[in-house]
Design an enzyme around this catalytic site. Structure first.
Site, PDB file in Angstrom:
ATOM      1  N   TRP A  36      55.705  11.659  59.728  1.00  0.00           N
ATOM      2  CA  TRP A  36      55.672  10.199  59.772  1.00  0.00           C
ATOM      3  C   TRP A  36      55.254   9.897  61.208  1.00  0.00           C
ATOM      4  CZ3 TRP A  36      58.167   6.062  62.235  1.00  0.00           C
ATOM      5  CH2 TRP A  36      58.091   4.820  61.571  1.00  0.00           C
TER       6      TRP A  36
ATOM      7  N   GLU B 254      60.083  -4.132  50.202  1.00  0.00           N
ATOM      8  CA  GLU B 254      59.718  -2.790  50.668  1.00  0.00           C
ATOM      9  C   GLU B 254      59.047  -1.958  49.585  1.00  0.00           C
ATOM     10  OE1 GLU B 254      62.966  -0.501  52.398  1.00  0.00           O
ATOM     11  OE2 GLU B 254      64.314  -1.014  50.775  1.00  0.00           O
TER      12      GLU B 254
ATOM     13  N   ASN C 299      60.466  17.370  64.819  1.00  0.00           N
ATOM     14  CA  ASN C 299      60.874  16.041  64.361  1.00  0.00           C
ATOM     15  C   ASN C 299      61.558  15.353  65.534  1.00  0.00           C
ATOM     16  OD1 ASN C 299      61.942  13.816  62.973  1.00  0.00           O
ATOM     17  ND2 ASN C 299      63.723  14.966  62.276  1.00  0.00           N
TER      18      ASN C 299
ATOM     19  N   HIS D  92      67.159 -26.180  56.102  1.00  0.00           N
ATOM     20  CA  HIS D  92      66.802 -26.219  57.517  1.00  0.00           C
ATOM     21  C   HIS D  92      65.494 -25.490  57.792  1.00  0.00           C
ATOM     22  CE1 HIS D  92      70.635 -28.097  58.357  1.00  0.00           C
ATOM     23  NE2 HIS D  92      71.155 -27.251  57.490  1.00  0.00           N
TER      24      HIS D  92
HETATM   25  C1  G6P Z   1      65.432   3.031  57.040  1.00  0.00           C
HETATM   26  C2  G6P Z   1      65.478   3.203  55.530  1.00  0.00           C
HETATM   27  C3  G6P Z   1      66.467   2.209  54.921  1.00  0.00           C
HETATM   28  C4  G6P Z   1      67.832   2.357  55.586  1.00  0.00           C
HETATM   29  C5  G6P Z   1      67.752   2.263  57.111  1.00  0.00           C
HETATM   30  C6  G6P Z   1      69.063   2.671  57.765  1.00  0.00           C
HETATM   31  O1  G6P Z   1      64.890   1.796  57.348  1.00  0.00           O
HETATM   32  O2  G6P Z   1      64.194   3.009  54.966  1.00  0.00           O
HETATM   33  O3  G6P Z   1      66.584   2.425  53.537  1.00  0.00           O
HETATM   34  O4  G6P Z   1      68.691   1.362  55.104  1.00  0.00           O
HETATM   35  O5  G6P Z   1      66.755   3.150  57.604  1.00  0.00           O
HETATM   36  O6  G6P Z   1      69.312   4.020  57.484  1.00  0.00           O
HETATM   37  P1  G6P Z   1      70.747   4.662  57.489  1.00  0.00           P
HETATM   38  O7  G6P Z   1      70.517   6.110  57.156  1.00  0.00           O
HETATM   39  O8  G6P Z   1      71.290   4.491  58.890  1.00  0.00           O
HETATM   40  O9  G6P Z   1      71.574   3.967  56.492  1.00  0.00           O
END
Ligand code: G6P
Length: 605
Positions: free
Chosen positions: A74, A486, A100, A502
């Site tokens: 990514w 999303e 990573n 508002h």
């Molecule tokens: C990314 C994912 C979300 C998730 C967020 C927080 O944006 O796409 O689906 O809610 O991270 O991730 P976490 O693992 O901290 O819940």
């Protein structure tokens, strides 16, 4: 963010690495690559696109090797190109590395290496690592010493695996990014997450930041940065390997939506006392929260919505509680005291912003608690306390079952904290506990009867989709909109119903359906808001449990939820909205499990 796999001691390493990458593709899907060791040296194949592109490339030009490393990317540093895809090598092609995280000091390192004659072939931060190792080898270091010395110069966050020269070994380390070791029978795996190898071995070692691992076909060693041996227990993962597959469903997301009754059963198992009508968390015996005077909930994305939901439950119990996006927490710097409990809500336990928030909170003297789905994740190690969700693996990028489990766990936690804070159970604690006990069955009822697909079809050609709710229904509105946008890529926004007049009302037209969420809390006011949008021609889909009330009479459509405690109703309403988002995205043929530009776990700030 990115996914790492590695295997040694196995047969057919190419197949295993690619299979592991497929299972980690939720972590990144811009490009993928593998490097395998064979009698001729190291063979590397990497391609832009999903793992299927890599498979096609390997089919065209087969490679083989006795062990290797793989990566699904990514992109952070450098565009999405074959050249920037991992693995990265040195000039001689005798060292291959996957990474990573982010190496924050890669620019000066690169400049120094270039001044020593190294030629770079990518724009990535990662490429400094093979060159650093090469430089150390040139200066006479052994492969392991060369690896250690290279890592010693890095700043930032990383999980790294490497193949070096003729060594029949994989070298690995982590600092701030996840890496787990799978221990099979003469076979060893390294990966960013357990699903990569769970079908081969359930025995897992959760590595800590600063650990160095060397695996050979004969075993593995784990040492600290000074080379001292460290003892890490082997843990047994009890998942059925099937839980990390699609199991006959078209998408992981749909499977995970349908898994919610089971996930909720596990989350609440042994934690609900229907005899006393109280929450029982063995992690937190009576008095565990006696010193707490205020609570901060820090999280991102869906987990932030669960945090907002929990703040409303805590406030309703008279406890000062505030939900923050963890990415803003270090900027806003809300004051904390030793009596502040900072709860990190995170499916993965690895989100960089949330880790940063709890580090700040700890440094300021607060007590920290991790609510997460991942055993051994960074947050469980860095927080004072942990509460596990037990929702089972969630692979779809859009979080579904973990939201329901987070809210259920937070409702239990809110009740436990309130007992210590107020010296007594909440007046309706028994009703809440009973509602949580019924929750898996109530969710199943929605899954069996929902008309969400019909709604998605009816409003397929809309301009935008709005979601409104009050109190604990407000985060549900935000979550409903987040899920919708999303995975469908359609414009969707969630608002507090009180906010509508508002500003957002200016956007409301006959082609902007509005989902109005009723949870038995201040419903009269939300009903007025519903009528206001209807007066502007917008169709309203009410998500409500109360079929007998005015809401049903006025709504254009109703997504029904079983009657329950108002503090639990939001979880049920959210299941309906998950289904609407899923079906809308499916009608549009979106890549539901891997929405563009997103990743399941964001390990960079
Ligand atoms: C990314 C994912 C979300 C998730 C967020 C927080 O944006 O796409 O689906 O809610 O991270 O991730 P976490 O693992 O901290 O819940």
């Amino acid at each position: 963010m990115c996914g790492i796999t590695a295997c040694i001691g196995t047969e057919n390493s190419v197949e295993l690495l690619i299979d592991g990458l497929r299972r980690l593709e939720y972590r990144g899907y811009d490009s993928a690559g593998i490097a395998v060791k064979n009698e001729n040296g190291i063979s590397v194949t990497k391609r832009v696109g999903e793992v299927s592109e890599l498979v096609a490339a390997v089919e065209q030009n087969p490679i083989s090797g006795t062990f290797g490393i793989g990566h699904t990317r990514w992109a952070t540093h450098g565009g999405v190109t074959d050249g920037n895809a991992h693995p990265h090598t040195d000039e001689s092609g005798r060292i291959a590395v996957v990474h990573n995280g982010i190496i924050s000091n890669y620019q000066p390192l690169r400049a120094e290496l270039e001044s020593k004659g190294h030629t770079f072939s990518s724009e990535t931060d990662t490429e400094v690592v093979p060159h650093l190792i090469e430089e150390n080898l040139r200066n006479g270091a052994s492969p392991e010493a060369a690896f250690r010395a290279a890592i010693g110069t890095l700043s930032g966050s990383y999980a790294i695996t490497a193949i070096i020269g003729d060594e029949q070994a994989i070298f690995a380390t982590r600092s701030g990014s996840p890496l787990v070791l799978g221990v099979g029978d003469g076979e060893y795996y390294l990966a960013s997450d357990v699903p990569a190898f769970i079908q081969h071995t359930p025995r897992v070692v959760y590595l800590h930041d600063g650990d160095f691992v060397v695996t050979t076909p004969d075993g593995y060693t784990i040492t600290d940065s000074a080379g001292r041996s460290v003892d890490r227990p082997i843990e047994y993962i009890e998942w059925d390997p099937e839980t990390a597959t699609k199991g006959g469903y078209e998408h992981y997301m749909y499977k995970e939506i349908n898994e919610q009754p089971g996930a909720l059963r596990r989350t609440t198992q042994g934690r609900l006392n229907t005899h006393t009508g109280g929450a029982e968390l063995e992690e937190f015996p009576p008095g565990a929260f006696a010193d707490i005077s205020q609570i901060h909930l820090v999280a991102m994305g869906t987990s932030h919505h669960a945090g907002m939901y929990a703040a409303s439950l805590l406030n309703a119990r008279g406890i000062p509680a505030y939900a923050f996006m963890s990415g803003e927490y270090s900027v806003i710097k809300p004051p904390v005291t030793p009596n502040t409990l900072v709860i990190a809500v995170s499916q993965s336990g690895e989100t960089a912003d949330t880790l940063d928030a709890i580090r700040r909170a700890r440094a300021a003297g607060a007590r920290t608690l991790a609510l997460t789905n991942v055993v051994g994740s960074s947050m469980t190690r860095e927080c004072d306390d942990e509460l596990l969700l037990r929702a089972g693996p969630e692979i779809g990028v859009a979080a579904t079952k973990t939201f329901s489990s987070q809210v259920a766990a937070l409702a239990l936690l809110a009740e436990r904290i309130a007992e210590d804070y107020n010296g007594t159970k909440s007046p309706d604690s028994r009703e809440l506990i009973d509602a949580l006990a019924r929750l898996p069955g109530d969710v199943q009822e929605i899954l069996d009867t929902s008309i969400a697909r019909e709604i998605a079809i009816e409003y397929e050609d809309s301009d935008a989709y709005f979601f409104i709710g009050r109190g604990s229904a407000h985060p549900v509105a935000l979550e409903g909109a987040l899920k919708f946008k999303e995975i469908s890529y359609e414009h969707a926004e969630g608002f507090a119903a009180s906010e509508l007049k508002h500003g957002p009302l200016a956007l409301v037209t006959p082609i902007t359906p509005v989902f109005a969420i009723f949870t038995g809390h201040e419903d009269e006011a939300t009903l007025s808001n519903m009528k206001e949008v209807q007066a502007r021609g917008a169709p309203v889909i009410a998500v409500t449990s109360d079929e007998s009330r005015e809401v049903v009479e006025f709504a254009d459509h109703v997504l029904t939820i079983p009657d329950t405690h108002p503090e639990v109703a939001g979880i049920l309403a959210n299941v309906q909205l998950q289904l609407v988002a899923y079906h809308a995205a499916n009608l549009l043929e979106r890549p539901i499990d891997k929405p563009r530009n997103l990743a399941k776990c964001v390990t960079v700030e």
